[in-house]
Design an enzyme around this catalytic site. Structure first.
Site, PDB file in Angstrom:
ATOM      1  N   GLN A  95      -7.259  -1.799   4.543  1.00  0.00           N
ATOM      2  CA  GLN A  95      -6.204  -1.065   3.849  1.00  0.00           C
ATOM      3  C   GLN A  95      -6.774  -0.232   2.691  1.00  0.00           C
ATOM      4  O   GLN A  95      -6.267   0.828   2.350  1.00  0.00           O
ATOM      5  CB  GLN A  95      -5.182  -2.061   3.311  1.00  0.00           C
ATOM      6  CG  GLN A  95      -4.043  -1.440   2.551  1.00  0.00           C
ATOM      7  CD  GLN A  95      -2.882  -2.415   2.420  1.00  0.00           C
ATOM      8  OE1 GLN A  95      -2.228  -2.731   3.396  1.00  0.00           O
ATOM      9  NE2 GLN A  95      -2.640  -2.900   1.222  1.00  0.00           N
ATOM     10  N   ASN A 125     -16.421  27.493 -23.559  1.00  0.00           N
ATOM     11  CA  ASN A 125     -17.129  26.482 -22.758  1.00  0.00           C
ATOM     12  C   ASN A 125     -16.810  26.557 -21.274  1.00  0.00           C
ATOM     13  O   ASN A 125     -15.672  26.824 -20.901  1.00  0.00           O
ATOM     14  CB  ASN A 125     -16.764  25.081 -23.264  1.00  0.00           C
ATOM     15  CG  ASN A 125     -17.298  24.831 -24.656  1.00  0.00           C
ATOM     16  OD1 ASN A 125     -18.340  25.355 -25.034  1.00  0.00           O
ATOM     17  ND2 ASN A 125     -16.569  24.045 -25.432  1.00  0.00           N
ATOM     18  N   LYS A 144     -16.721  28.750 -29.811  1.00  0.00           N
ATOM     19  CA  LYS A 144     -17.085  28.263 -28.480  1.00  0.00           C
ATOM     20  C   LYS A 144     -16.262  28.848 -27.345  1.00  0.00           C
ATOM     21  O   LYS A 144     -15.065  29.068 -27.461  1.00  0.00           O
ATOM     22  CB  LYS A 144     -16.939  26.734 -28.448  1.00  0.00           C
ATOM     23  CG  LYS A 144     -17.899  26.035 -29.369  1.00  0.00           C
ATOM     24  CD  LYS A 144     -19.260  25.932 -28.761  1.00  0.00           C
ATOM     25  CE  LYS A 144     -19.341  24.643 -27.994  1.00  0.00           C
ATOM     26  NZ  LYS A 144     -20.647  24.468 -27.398  1.00  0.00           N
ATOM     27  N   THR A 204     -38.695  27.759 -10.557  1.00  0.00           N
ATOM     28  CA  THR A 204     -39.046  26.449 -10.014  1.00  0.00           C
ATOM     29  C   THR A 204     -39.368  25.606 -11.253  1.00  0.00           C
ATOM     30  O   THR A 204     -39.883  26.144 -12.244  1.00  0.00           O
ATOM     31  CB  THR A 204     -40.270  26.487  -9.075  1.00  0.00           C
ATOM     32  OG1 THR A 204     -41.388  26.946  -9.821  1.00  0.00           O
ATOM     33  CG2 THR A 204     -40.050  27.406  -7.894  1.00  0.00           C
ATOM     34  N   HIS A 205     -39.031  24.346 -11.209  1.00  0.00           N
ATOM     35  CA  HIS A 205     -39.192  23.463 -12.365  1.00  0.00           C
ATOM     36  C   HIS A 205     -38.463  24.021 -13.592  1.00  0.00           C
ATOM     37  O   HIS A 205     -38.847  23.744 -14.723  1.00  0.00           O
ATOM     38  CB  HIS A 205     -40.676  23.257 -12.727  1.00  0.00           C
ATOM     39  CG  HIS A 205     -41.520  22.948 -11.545  1.00  0.00           C
ATOM     40  ND1 HIS A 205     -41.729  21.678 -11.072  1.00  0.00           N
ATOM     41  CD2 HIS A 205     -42.197  23.772 -10.696  1.00  0.00           C
ATOM     42  CE1 HIS A 205     -42.513  21.719  -9.997  1.00  0.00           C
ATOM     43  NE2 HIS A 205     -42.804  22.980  -9.747  1.00  0.00           N
ATOM     44  N   ASN A 225      -2.104  -2.311  13.571  1.00  0.00           N
ATOM     45  CA  ASN A 225      -3.566  -2.144  13.586  1.00  0.00           C
ATOM     46  C   ASN A 225      -3.998  -0.862  14.292  1.00  0.00           C
ATOM     47  O   ASN A 225      -4.891  -0.159  13.814  1.00  0.00           O
ATOM     48  CB  ASN A 225      -4.228  -3.364  14.241  1.00  0.00           C
ATOM     49  CG  ASN A 225      -3.944  -4.642  13.482  1.00  0.00           C
ATOM     50  OD1 ASN A 225      -3.345  -4.589  12.403  1.00  0.00           O
ATOM     51  ND2 ASN A 225      -4.365  -5.769  14.013  1.00  0.00           N
ATOM     52  N   LYS A 278      -8.096   3.802   2.229  1.00  0.00           N
ATOM     53  CA  LYS A 278      -7.308   5.026   2.053  1.00  0.00           C
ATOM     54  C   LYS A 278      -7.447   5.700   0.689  1.00  0.00           C
ATOM     55  O   LYS A 278      -7.669   6.915   0.640  1.00  0.00           O
ATOM     56  CB  LYS A 278      -5.836   4.749   2.380  1.00  0.00           C
ATOM     57  CG  LYS A 278      -5.609   4.663   3.876  1.00  0.00           C
ATOM     58  CD  LYS A 278      -4.317   3.973   4.199  1.00  0.00           C
ATOM     59  CE  LYS A 278      -4.436   3.098   5.413  1.00  0.00           C
ATOM     60  NZ  LYS A 278      -5.364   1.957   5.290  1.00  0.00           N
ATOM     61  N   SER A 291       0.828  -1.224   0.000  1.00  0.00           N
ATOM     62  CA  SER A 291       0.000   0.000   0.000  1.00  0.00           C
ATOM     63  C   SER A 291       0.855   1.264   0.000  1.00  0.00           C
ATOM     64  O   SER A 291       0.330   2.366   0.071  1.00  0.00           O
ATOM     65  CB  SER A 291      -0.927   0.003   1.215  1.00  0.00           C
ATOM     66  OG  SER A 291      -0.176  -0.125   2.407  1.00  0.00           O
ATOM     67  N   SER A 310     -13.223  25.046 -28.194  1.00  0.00           N
ATOM     68  CA  SER A 310     -13.514  23.801 -28.892  1.00  0.00           C
ATOM     69  C   SER A 310     -12.492  23.610 -30.008  1.00  0.00           C
ATOM     70  O   SER A 310     -12.059  24.584 -30.637  1.00  0.00           O
ATOM     71  CB  SER A 310     -14.921  23.879 -29.478  1.00  0.00           C
ATOM     72  OG  SER A 310     -15.035  22.990 -30.568  1.00  0.00           O
ATOM     73  N   TYR A 320      -9.557  -6.146  13.123  1.00  0.00           N
ATOM     74  CA  TYR A 320      -8.862  -5.675  11.927  1.00  0.00           C
ATOM     75  C   TYR A 320      -8.872  -6.732  10.828  1.00  0.00           C
ATOM     76  O   TYR A 320      -8.679  -7.922  11.096  1.00  0.00           O
ATOM     77  CB  TYR A 320      -7.404  -5.291  12.254  1.00  0.00           C
ATOM     78  CG  TYR A 320      -6.658  -4.833  11.015  1.00  0.00           C
ATOM     79  CD1 TYR A 320      -6.709  -3.512  10.597  1.00  0.00           C
ATOM     80  CD2 TYR A 320      -5.969  -5.750  10.220  1.00  0.00           C
ATOM     81  CE1 TYR A 320      -6.074  -3.103   9.439  1.00  0.00           C
ATOM     82  CE2 TYR A 320      -5.325  -5.345   9.053  1.00  0.00           C
ATOM     83  CZ  TYR A 320      -5.391  -4.025   8.677  1.00  0.00           C
ATOM     84  OH  TYR A 320      -4.775  -3.625   7.506  1.00  0.00           O
ATOM     85  N   GLU A 323     -18.243  22.326 -15.385  1.00  0.00           N
ATOM     86  CA  GLU A 323     -18.744  20.985 -15.708  1.00  0.00           C
ATOM     87  C   GLU A 323     -17.980  19.912 -14.935  1.00  0.00           C
ATOM     88  O   GLU A 323     -18.554  18.940 -14.443  1.00  0.00           O
ATOM     89  CB  GLU A 323     -18.645  20.732 -17.214  1.00  0.00           C
ATOM     90  CG  GLU A 323     -19.645  21.575 -17.983  1.00  0.00           C
ATOM     91  CD  GLU A 323     -19.404  21.538 -19.485  1.00  0.00           C
ATOM     92  OE1 GLU A 323     -20.375  21.344 -20.223  1.00  0.00           O
ATOM     93  OE2 GLU A 323     -18.254  21.709 -19.917  1.00  0.00           O
TER      94      GLU A 323
HETATM   95  N1  ARG Z   1      -1.149  -1.278   5.631  1.00  0.00           N
HETATM   96  C1  ARG Z   1      -2.199  -1.748   6.465  1.00  0.00           C
HETATM   97  C2  ARG Z   1      -3.460  -0.875   6.373  1.00  0.00           C
HETATM   98  O1  ARG Z   1      -3.426   0.106   5.748  1.00  0.00           O
HETATM   99  C3  ARG Z   1      -1.786  -1.823   7.873  1.00  0.00           C
HETATM  100  C4  ARG Z   1      -1.106  -3.094   8.082  1.00  0.00           C
HETATM  101  C5  ARG Z   1      -1.737  -3.938   9.067  1.00  0.00           C
HETATM  102  N2  ARG Z   1      -1.502  -5.219   8.586  1.00  0.00           N
HETATM  103  C6  ARG Z   1      -1.625  -6.308   9.314  1.00  0.00           C
HETATM  104  N3  ARG Z   1      -1.387  -7.432   8.735  1.00  0.00           N
HETATM  105  N4  ARG Z   1      -2.013  -6.269  10.553  1.00  0.00           N
HETATM  106  O2  ARG Z   1      -4.479  -1.209   6.901  1.00  0.00           O
END
Ligand code: ARG
Length: 457
Positions: A321, A284, A282, A154-155, A109, A324, A24, A276, A316, A289
């Protein structure tokens, strides 16, 4: 390959495919500064509680601080499993074996949820500042154009006259609710989870209160099982961001409509428009948008975490993971939009003469005629019927109500007097709306003053 935070019981190397698949670091590197701050507080606490020596604690803190200074400048090991591993390895190469003591009474964790909570709190503060800047830009624009009257819809059908500034203040209200929701989310995010360790706490004599105060959290999480598996705060922030994106999309849509040739209420500066490749004429509103479209992105991120969380067993799980990327993406998207929108508001010109022409449309005053008759003693139903008939007849005959003679008016109702003519204009129409929260100029002026004061406080 990077050194892992585990591996003692493993007698085989991880398959490279698995390394790649489970990593990650490409996105959680955004947590680096929070991870370091959290680790510094943790190292200080371990020293204070004599779980490690004061000297060891000081070495860890110094090492982490120097890594902290270089974050953003040094390249992180892209082979590390995650940011926590990358920083642990960096620390080891810097201070040696003592680095292995940092993870005492801590698990990734509780570490990861701490980092994400710190990110979330910081993001919320930032978002609130940016929303305030946008509100200020809107108020400035409203103040500059405080006498402009536009037809409201309205509408998407012409309805009644309102002050443009009143319309703009509606956005300010929406954004104020957004800030309130964000502050509220921050309150529930503000519980410090470290010390929950893997899921059950620890037998070592740690001081969670110390870490909490050191990191500026208000409270401690009270259940270690909940603490390591809770991601409500992410869902809350994302749901706030979805609502914000909806507000921004509605504002964008109003402006897109107003900038059309058909409406022609406003001109957006060339620096905020695009052209454009085939149609030379144009200009735009692509910026608006893209703002309008962001609901798709942010709504998608929200449902992604929602589905991710559904039915997850305590505590956990690695699924977490994947909370994020949606959190980071949506936060950054809204951040960018708020900044662009604030600038865009400084680049709008009002087409005063076009708008003045539009509010000559007498259908905008039909409710004023109804209220006029009510004030003269008609029932609401009667007044509505009479006015409806007048509107129909004048439309059928291509005439204007203001051109009817008193004699003609009296055929619809004996209650009409010459004075009715004086209410058939935009300024009279908005001026009548003196009820609180209405479009009456005095009330709107008070609102602008109230908001200017509040936002500059
Ligand atoms: N990279 C993990 C996360 O974003 C945290 C790692 C925890 N991993 C584990 N095997 N306890 O959640």
């Amino acid at each position: 390959m990077a050194k892992k935070l585990w591996g003692g019981r493993f007698d085989k190397k991880t398959d490279p495919l698995v390394e790649e698949f489970t990593s990650s670091i490409s996105y959680d590197k955004k947590l680096a500064c929070f991870d370091i701050k959290g680790s510094i507080a943790h190292a200080k606490m371990l020293g204070k509680c004599k779980i490690i020596t004061k000297k060891e604690s000081a070495i860890l803190v110094k090492g982490l601080e120097s890594i902290g200074k270089k974050i953003g400048k040094v390249k992180l090991n892209s082979k590390a499993e995650d940011i926590h591993t990358a920083i642990a390895n960096l620390l080891r190469s810097k201070v040696g074996k003592v680095a292995d003591k940092l993870h005492t009474a801590r698990s990734r964790n509780d570490q990861v949820v701490l980092d994400v909570k710190m990110y979330t709190k910081d993001a919320i503060d930032n978002l609130i500042c940016l929303i305030t800047s946008l509100q200020k830009a809107i108020i400035k624009f409203a103040n500059k154009n405080s006498k402009i009257i536009i037809p409201a819809y309205t509408h998407l059908q012409v309805a009644q006259c309102v002050l443009l500034s009143h319309h703009l203040l509606a956005y300010v209200e929406m954004l104020a609710r957004d800030k309130e929701r964000l502050s509220d989310t921050k309150k529930r995010t503000d519980f410090m989870p470290l010390g929950s360790c893997a899921l059950s706490g620890t037998g070592l004599h740690i001081d969670r209160e110390y870490v909490k105060n050191n990191l500026g959290f208000s409270r401690l999480t009270e259940n270690s099982i909940d603490a390591v598996s809770d991601r409500d705060f992410i869902l809350e922030l994302l749901s706030n961001l979805v609502i914000i994106s909806i507000h921004l999309s509605r504002m964008a849509e109003d402006l897109i409509l107003w900038a059309t040739k058909e409406f022609n209420f406003i001109d957006i500066d060339f620096s905020f428009c695009t052209g454009s490749s085939i149609m030379p004429h144009k200009k735009n509103p692509d910026v608006l948008e893209l703002i309008r479209a962001s609901v798709g992105k942010v709504g998608g991120d929200f449902s992604s975490v929602l589905i991710l969380m559904k039915g997850l067993p305590l505590t956990y799980n690695r699924d977490l993971q994947l909370d994020k990327p949606p959190l980071f993406n949506s936060t950054e998207t809204i951040n960018n939009i708020l900044q662009v929108f604030t600038e865009l508001f400084k680049n709008i010109k009002i087409n005063k003469t076009v708008i003045a022409e539009k509010v000559r449309d007498e259908s905008l005053f039909s409710v004023d005629i109804v209220e006029y008759l009510i004030e003269k003693g008609s029932s609401y139903r009667q007044a509505h019927d009479i006015t409806g008939k007048m509107v129909k007849d004048t439309l059928d005959k291509g005439r204007k109500i203001s051109d009817l003679t008193l004699k003609e008016l009296k055929k619809y109702s004996g209650k009409f007097e010459k004075s009715v003519k004086s209410i058939l204009n935009a300024w009279a129409s908005v001026s009548r709306k003196t009820s609180s929260g209405g479009t009456g100029p005095r009330g709107v002026k008070r609102q602008i003053a109230k908001w200017s004061k509040r936002l500059n406080a």
